[in-house]
Design an enzyme around this catalytic site. Sequence first.
Site, PDB file in Angstrom:
ATOM      1  N   CYS A   1       0.701  -1.322  -0.086  1.00 39.21           N
ATOM      2  CA  CYS A   1      -0.081  -0.146  -0.047  1.00 39.21           C
ATOM      3  C   CYS A   1       0.964   1.402  -0.056  1.00 39.21           C
ATOM      4  O   CYS A   1       0.315   2.219  -0.172  1.00 39.21           O
ATOM      5  CB  CYS A   1      -1.131   0.085   1.122  1.00 39.21           C
TER       6      CYS A   1
ATOM      7  N   HIS B   1      -3.238   7.410   2.503  1.00 37.77           N
ATOM      8  CA  HIS B   1      -3.667   6.089   1.903  1.00 37.77           C
ATOM      9  C   HIS B   1      -5.194   5.725   2.502  1.00 37.77           C
ATOM     10  O   HIS B   1      -5.236   5.940   3.755  1.00 37.77           O
ATOM     11  CB  HIS B   1      -2.315   5.039   2.251  1.00 37.77           C
TER      12      HIS B   1
ATOM     13  N   ASN C   1     -10.213   0.013  -0.562  1.00 34.03           N
ATOM     14  CA  ASN C   1      -8.608   0.206  -0.529  1.00 34.03           C
ATOM     15  C   ASN C   1      -8.343  -0.353  -1.678  1.00 34.03           C
ATOM     16  O   ASN C   1      -8.122  -1.531  -2.020  1.00 34.03           O
ATOM     17  CB  ASN C   1      -8.142  -0.717   0.788  1.00 34.03           C
TER      18      ASN C   1
HETATM   19  O1  UT7 Z   1      -3.695  -1.077   3.452  1.00 39.43           O
HETATM   20  C1  UT7 Z   1      -2.883  -1.572   4.071  1.00 39.43           C
HETATM   21  C2  UT7 Z   1      -2.927  -1.815   5.628  1.00 39.43           C
HETATM   22  N1  UT7 Z   1      -4.157  -2.192   6.065  1.00 39.43           N
HETATM   23  C3  UT7 Z   1      -4.695  -1.632   7.033  1.00 39.43           C
HETATM   24  O2  UT7 Z   1      -4.311  -0.644   7.546  1.00 39.43           O
HETATM   25  C4  UT7 Z   1      -5.966  -2.317   7.688  1.00 39.43           C
HETATM   26  C5  UT7 Z   1      -5.864  -2.167   9.106  1.00 39.43           C
HETATM   27  N2  UT7 Z   1      -6.838  -2.937   9.745  1.00 39.43           N
HETATM   28  C6  UT7 Z   1      -8.102  -2.570   9.760  1.00 39.43           C
HETATM   29  O3  UT7 Z   1      -8.663  -1.829   9.270  1.00 39.43           O
HETATM   30  C7  UT7 Z   1      -9.330  -3.188  10.657  1.00 39.43           C
HETATM   31  O4  UT7 Z   1      -8.629  -3.805  11.522  1.00 39.43           O
HETATM   32  C8  UT7 Z   1     -10.395  -4.001  10.034  1.00 39.43           C
HETATM   33  C9  UT7 Z   1     -11.141  -3.250   9.349  1.00 39.43           C
HETATM   34  C10 UT7 Z   1      -9.786  -4.810   8.828  1.00 39.43           C
HETATM   35  C11 UT7 Z   1     -11.309  -4.747  10.999  1.00 39.43           C
HETATM   36  O5  UT7 Z   1     -11.574  -3.887  11.845  1.00 39.43           O
HETATM   37  P1  UT7 Z   1     -11.470  -4.093  13.438  1.00 39.43           P
HETATM   38  O6  UT7 Z   1     -12.349  -3.113  14.289  1.00 39.43           O
HETATM   39  O7  UT7 Z   1     -10.020  -4.335  13.918  1.00 39.43           O
HETATM   40  O8  UT7 Z   1     -12.205  -5.518  13.819  1.00 39.43           O
HETATM   41  P2  UT7 Z   1     -11.869  -7.123  14.098  1.00 39.43           P
HETATM   42  O9  UT7 Z   1     -10.823  -7.661  13.319  1.00 39.43           O
HETATM   43  O10 UT7 Z   1     -11.035  -6.808  15.427  1.00 39.43           O
HETATM   44  O11 UT7 Z   1     -13.408  -7.707  14.326  1.00 39.43           O
HETATM   45  C12 UT7 Z   1     -14.125  -7.477  15.413  1.00 39.43           C
HETATM   46  C13 UT7 Z   1     -15.221  -8.311  15.268  1.00 39.43           C
HETATM   47  C14 UT7 Z   1     -15.062  -9.732  15.132  1.00 39.43           C
HETATM   48  O12 UT7 Z   1     -15.970 -10.632  15.833  1.00 39.43           O
HETATM   49  P3  UT7 Z   1     -15.782 -11.028  17.141  1.00 39.43           P
HETATM   50  O13 UT7 Z   1     -14.579 -11.768  17.430  1.00 39.43           O
HETATM   51  O14 UT7 Z   1     -15.811  -9.814  17.939  1.00 39.43           O
HETATM   52  O15 UT7 Z   1     -17.257 -11.537  17.426  1.00 39.43           O
HETATM   53  C15 UT7 Z   1     -14.961 -10.126  13.670  1.00 39.43           C
HETATM   54  O16 UT7 Z   1     -14.961 -11.685  13.460  1.00 39.43           O
HETATM   55  O17 UT7 Z   1     -16.003  -8.300  13.736  1.00 39.43           O
HETATM   56  C16 UT7 Z   1     -16.081  -9.431  13.118  1.00 39.43           C
HETATM   57  N3  UT7 Z   1     -15.843  -8.809  11.839  1.00 39.43           N
HETATM   58  C17 UT7 Z   1     -17.028  -8.638  10.910  1.00 39.43           C
HETATM   59  N4  UT7 Z   1     -18.315  -8.499  11.184  1.00 39.43           N
HETATM   60  C18 UT7 Z   1     -19.112  -8.145  10.100  1.00 39.43           C
HETATM   61  C19 UT7 Z   1     -14.923  -9.065  11.062  1.00 39.43           C
HETATM   62  N5  UT7 Z   1     -14.996  -8.758   9.654  1.00 39.43           N
HETATM   63  C20 UT7 Z   1     -16.235  -8.560   9.587  1.00 39.43           C
HETATM   64  C21 UT7 Z   1     -17.323  -8.274   8.639  1.00 39.43           C
HETATM   65  N6  UT7 Z   1     -18.574  -7.931   8.842  1.00 39.43           N
HETATM   66  N7  UT7 Z   1     -17.007  -7.907   7.257  1.00 39.43           N
END
Ligand code: UT7
Length: 327
Positions: A114, A254, A284
Amino acid sequence: MSKAAITGIHGYVPDYILTNAELERMVDTNDEWITSRTGIKERHILKGEGMGSSHMGSKAVAGLLEKMNIKPEQVDLLICATTTPDYVFPCTANLICDMVGIRNIGSFDIQAACSGFLYALTIGTQFIETGKYRKVIVVGADKMSAITDYTDRTTCVLFGDGAGAVMLEPNDEGVGVLDSIIKSDGSGQNHLLQKAGGSRYPPSHETVEKRWHYVYQDGPSVFKFAVKNMADVSAEIMERNHLSGSDVAWLVPHQANKRIIDATAHRMGIESDRVMLNIHKYGNTTAATIPLCLFDYESQLKKGDNLIMAAFGGGFTWGAAYIKWAY
Ligand code: UT7
């Protein structure tokens, strides 16, 4: 020494729009989660067999040349930042040149995930500053849909396809790319990667079965590093150029997650109305996010505006650039 100024910009996204509503029918997700956690509403997807990143990159470059009334034979160098090259080889930059009729010049790819556009811009700048070349095109093009697992809700909602291209030319009026910082830390490799398809794990039945040809991301870990490093490097480039938040006309971040963008802007003391944002439309697009932002906001930019670009991505890689807008 002349500075390298961005003298033109063009972008391209494919027609097909993948909405949050359509994703709701594909995986266990919902519009509220995607919007509140990422800021994304829809993304554009390149459809059609045999279509790769070069098809989008070449549209951006062809549009740039037409808009600037520059002939292919006037271009001295073309650099393409991509994580989704059409082939392992030849490189996508070679293919883009062929598609737009640019021949017999140097062209090569840069892979910094990225942060790729920032890396490629930094490299292109050197060729102008040394006086070697006078017209360098820097492209960011990614077909992320090619490596996205549309059964994995944690990644498939995030990515989209697109391309953007800028022209770099020498400038002696004090505008252009005035500073840049690029950084990497390979110890972050396992948090965000496509495991198979390279020399370590060439394609096999086993790699396909294990879904190793798709993006793997440990989202929360990447989020933590992204927030800290994007904000740190933006603060570093502002400090060493004696800039405060009020000196910056635009933050060009980004577009991976609106929450990361907001945290970076907050750290820099920049209000949200001076932050370029198009993640809601495109998701993204990896190396294309920054040039697509410039393309979308081009009409609002004024000569002399101070821009800070900042990115973070797989590797880990990250960086920032300080640009005085040239037109
Ligand atoms: O561009 C290159 C660099 N990349 C980045 O900068 C991305 C960095 N990371 C992020 O932007 C975030 O970590 C994400 C958007 C990928 C995820 O958001 P988060 O707030 O960190 O969520 P999480 O992974 O901690 O997941 C929270 C909950 C989980 O459920 P439980 O375990 O709390 O029951 C996930 O399973 O949300 C769940 N979850 C979803 N629910 C509905 C994960 N993806 C989804 C989804 N829809 N698409």
